[in-house]
Design a protein around this motif. Structure first.
Motif, short mmCIF file in Angstrom:
data_model
loop_
_atom_site.label_atom_id
_atom_site.label_comp_id
_atom_site.label_asym_id
_atom_site.label_seq_id
_atom_site.Cartn_x
_atom_site.Cartn_y
_atom_site.Cartn_z
N LEU A 219 0.86 -1.43 -0.19
CA LEU A 219 -0.63 -0.08 0.11
C LEU A 219 0.68 1.46 0.13
O LEU A 219 2.05 1.09 0.67
CB LEU A 219 -0.55 -0.02 1.41
CG LEU A 219 -2.08 -1.34 1.60
CD1 LEU A 219 -2.47 -0.85 0.37
CD2 LEU A 219 -1.24 -2.20 2.39
N GLU A 221 0.22 5.82 -0.83
CA GLU A 221 -0.19 6.94 -0.68
C GLU A 221 -1.84 6.17 -1.24
O GLU A 221 -2.29 6.48 -2.90
CB GLU A 221 -0.07 6.78 -2.96
CG GLU A 221 1.77 7.91 -2.51
CD GLU A 221 2.14 7.80 -4.05
OE1 GLU A 221 1.84 7.39 -4.69
OE2 GLU A 221 2.34 9.30 -4.14
N ASN A 222 -2.19 5.59 -0.08
CA ASN A 222 -3.84 4.98 -0.26
C ASN A 222 -3.61 4.08 -1.62
O ASN A 222 -5.67 4.43 -2.00
CB ASN A 222 -4.66 6.14 -0.03
CG ASN A 222 -4.47 6.57 1.34
OD1 ASN A 222 -4.53 5.55 1.95
ND2 ASN A 222 -5.02 7.61 1.62
N LYS A 223 -3.06 3.61 -2.68
CA LYS A 223 -3.12 2.56 -3.81
C LYS A 223 -2.51 1.23 -3.50
O LYS A 223 -1.28 1.09 -2.46
CB LYS A 223 -2.63 3.46 -4.81
CG LYS A 223 -3.99 4.41 -5.25
CD LYS A 223 -3.69 4.44 -6.88
CE LYS A 223 -2.39 5.52 -7.11
NZ LYS A 223 -2.48 7.43 -6.49
N GLU A 262 -8.23 -8.39 -8.16
CA GLU A 262 -8.12 -6.69 -7.75
C GLU A 262 -8.89 -7.73 -6.19
O GLU A 262 -8.84 -6.15 -5.75
CB GLU A 262 -9.61 -6.99 -8.39
CG GLU A 262 -9.22 -5.98 -9.92
CD GLU A 262 -10.51 -5.11 -11.09
OE1 GLU A 262 -11.74 -6.16 -11.25
OE2 GLU A 262 -9.47 -5.07 -11.55
N GLN A 265 -6.16 -6.74 -3.85
CA GLN A 265 -5.56 -5.45 -3.96
C GLN A 265 -6.55 -4.50 -2.26
O GLN A 265 -6.61 -3.42 -1.75
CB GLN A 265 -5.51 -4.68 -4.85
CG GLN A 265 -4.33 -5.07 -5.61
CD GLN A 265 -4.23 -4.66 -6.85
OE1 GLN A 265 -5.26 -4.19 -8.04
NE2 GLN A 265 -3.58 -3.48 -7.23
N GLU A 266 -8.22 -4.19 -2.74
CA GLU A 266 -9.01 -4.08 -2.51
C GLU A 266 -9.45 -4.23 -0.97
O GLU A 266 -9.75 -3.87 0.06
CB GLU A 266 -10.47 -4.47 -2.80
CG GLU A 266 -12.12 -3.95 -2.22
CD GLU A 266 -12.50 -4.78 -1.68
OE1 GLU A 266 -13.41 -4.87 -0.73
OE2 GLU A 266 -12.72 -6.06 -2.10
N LEU A 269 -6.18 -2.70 0.61
CA LEU A 269 -6.80 -1.34 1.09
C LEU A 269 -7.18 -1.19 2.80
O LEU A 269 -7.63 -0.60 3.83
CB LEU A 269 -6.58 -0.47 0.32
CG LEU A 269 -7.29 0.61 0.21
CD1 LEU A 269 -4.89 1.26 0.18
CD2 LEU A 269 -7.35 1.55 -1.41
#
Ligand code: ADP
Ligand code: MG
Length: 333
Positions: A219, A221-223, A262, A265-266, A269
């Motif tokens: 993670l 920069e909030n991505k 995906e 990643q979700e 975060l």
């Protein structure tokens, strides 16, 4: 502020079992800071006021002087930090990644890289992290925890039998680098595994074993960066596979269906935010053969040698090691 006038104190070493890894992270970050032109002092908090004149000695395998937790207060309070704008934390594990150093730096009024006190403490405590993951709907292996005092091994075996069965994983609640972790094949392994975990922590965490793949997501920069799959040479991604060249293969972006990647990643975060983490970090997952994902933990100060996982994921989107270090600095100011 003129970027190149930012004065940095790099903290590396510390007293946790991950001291050696922290020295490697520190050396890599120091090299990057120098080539980026940031004036930098290097401090091993475990040496207190007694810092070596030659910074390279901080990164040496052999310790330069006696190390102790008590020295941290002196190190943070020393005049070396008087004109520092930011402390770059290259520490790993207990007394570094767990909010303790962060709290001393807050008291001293110095900014630092990575997450704040509470988020760092929550992330270091696997049980507390899992409670929050469950609250926020982030899948995590089924689990229970056992305190050190008055352990009844028979009843632990019974709980395992009545819940997820074998194999299961027994690990210290607040350690890193796979230290003190056992995969138990049956009831015979339970007692020694719990005892081993309790050598490193007051709580032993007992989890269902997730057969399948080892995945991790950085993670920044909030991505979420592209998912990385680790293929260790051993069945377990252990200390040797983590830190010995050639003992693991890394695939980034992971060769998995887009939908699974995906979701990872979700979930990464979401887990990062569930603990209130900021700046950068890394979420560790297991993924079973049906692509179900299970979050194991968040690392708030993940390894940062040039061959570590976060730099590999950054590289996959064209961010060099130096650019990554610079981004972390900007995010922390
Ligand atoms: N429930 C589990 N199922 C399968 N493997 C696990 C499980 N828990 C841990 N492991 C293995 O042990 C490694 C270390 O566990 P982890 O919880 O990430 O702790 P740490 O990295 O802090 O030591 C993982 O990367 C994984 O390979
Ligand atoms: Mg891990």
């Amino acid at each position: 502020m003129d970027d190149k006038k930012i004065k940095i104190a790099l903290f590396a070493g510390g007293t946790s079992p991950e001291r050696a890894v922290s020295k490697s992270t520190g050396a890599a970050i120091y090299k990057a800071l120098k080539s980026l032109g940031y004036p930098t002092v290097v401090i091993d908090p475990a040496y207190g006021k007694n810092q070596p004149a030659d910074v390279e000695q901080i990164f040496c395998e052999k310790d330069y002087a006696e190390i102790s937790n008590r020295n941290y207060v002196e190190a943070v309070n020393s005049s070396a930090l008087d004109d520092i704008d930011l402390v770059f934390l290259a520490l790993h594990g207990k007394w570094g990644e767990d909010g303790t150093v962060q709290s001393l730096l807050d008291l001293r009024g110095v900014k630092y890289t990575g997450s704040n006190v509470l988020s760092s403490s929550l992330a270091m405590d696997k049980m507390m992290s899992k409670i929050l993951f469950q609250h926020y709907g982030i899948a995590t292996p089924r689990w229970f925890a056992i305190d050190k005092n008055g352990v009844d091994y028979k009843s632990i075996a019974k709980i395992i039998d009545n819940s997820f069965g074998y194999p299961c994983v027994i690990k210290p609640n607040d350690q890193g680098s796979t230290v003190g972790l056992t995969i138990c094949k049956n009831e015979d392994d339970v007692e020694s595994a719990v005892k081993l975990a309790h050598e490193f922590a007051n709580k032993a965490l007992i989890e269902e074993y997730i057969d399948g793949h080892e995945m991790t997501v950085a993670l920044l920069e909030n991505k979420a960066l592209p998912v990385l799959e680790i293929k260790p040479k051993h069945t377990l991604y252990d200390y040797e596979c983590k830190y010995t060249n050639g003992m693991s293969e890394y695939v980034v972006p992971a060769n998995i269906p887009q939908e699974a990647s995906e979701r990872l990643q979700e979930q990464a975060l979401k887990a990062f935010h569930a603990l209130g983490c900021t700046g950068y970090g890394r979420a560790d997952f297991r993924m079973d053969t049906s692509f179900n994902t299970f979050c194991l933990e968040i690392n708030t100060l993940p390894g940062m040698t040039s061959t570590s996982l976060v730099p590999k994921m950054a590289k996959a989107v064209g961010i060099s090691f130096e650019e990554l270090v610079e981004k972390i600095i900007k995010l922390s100011l």
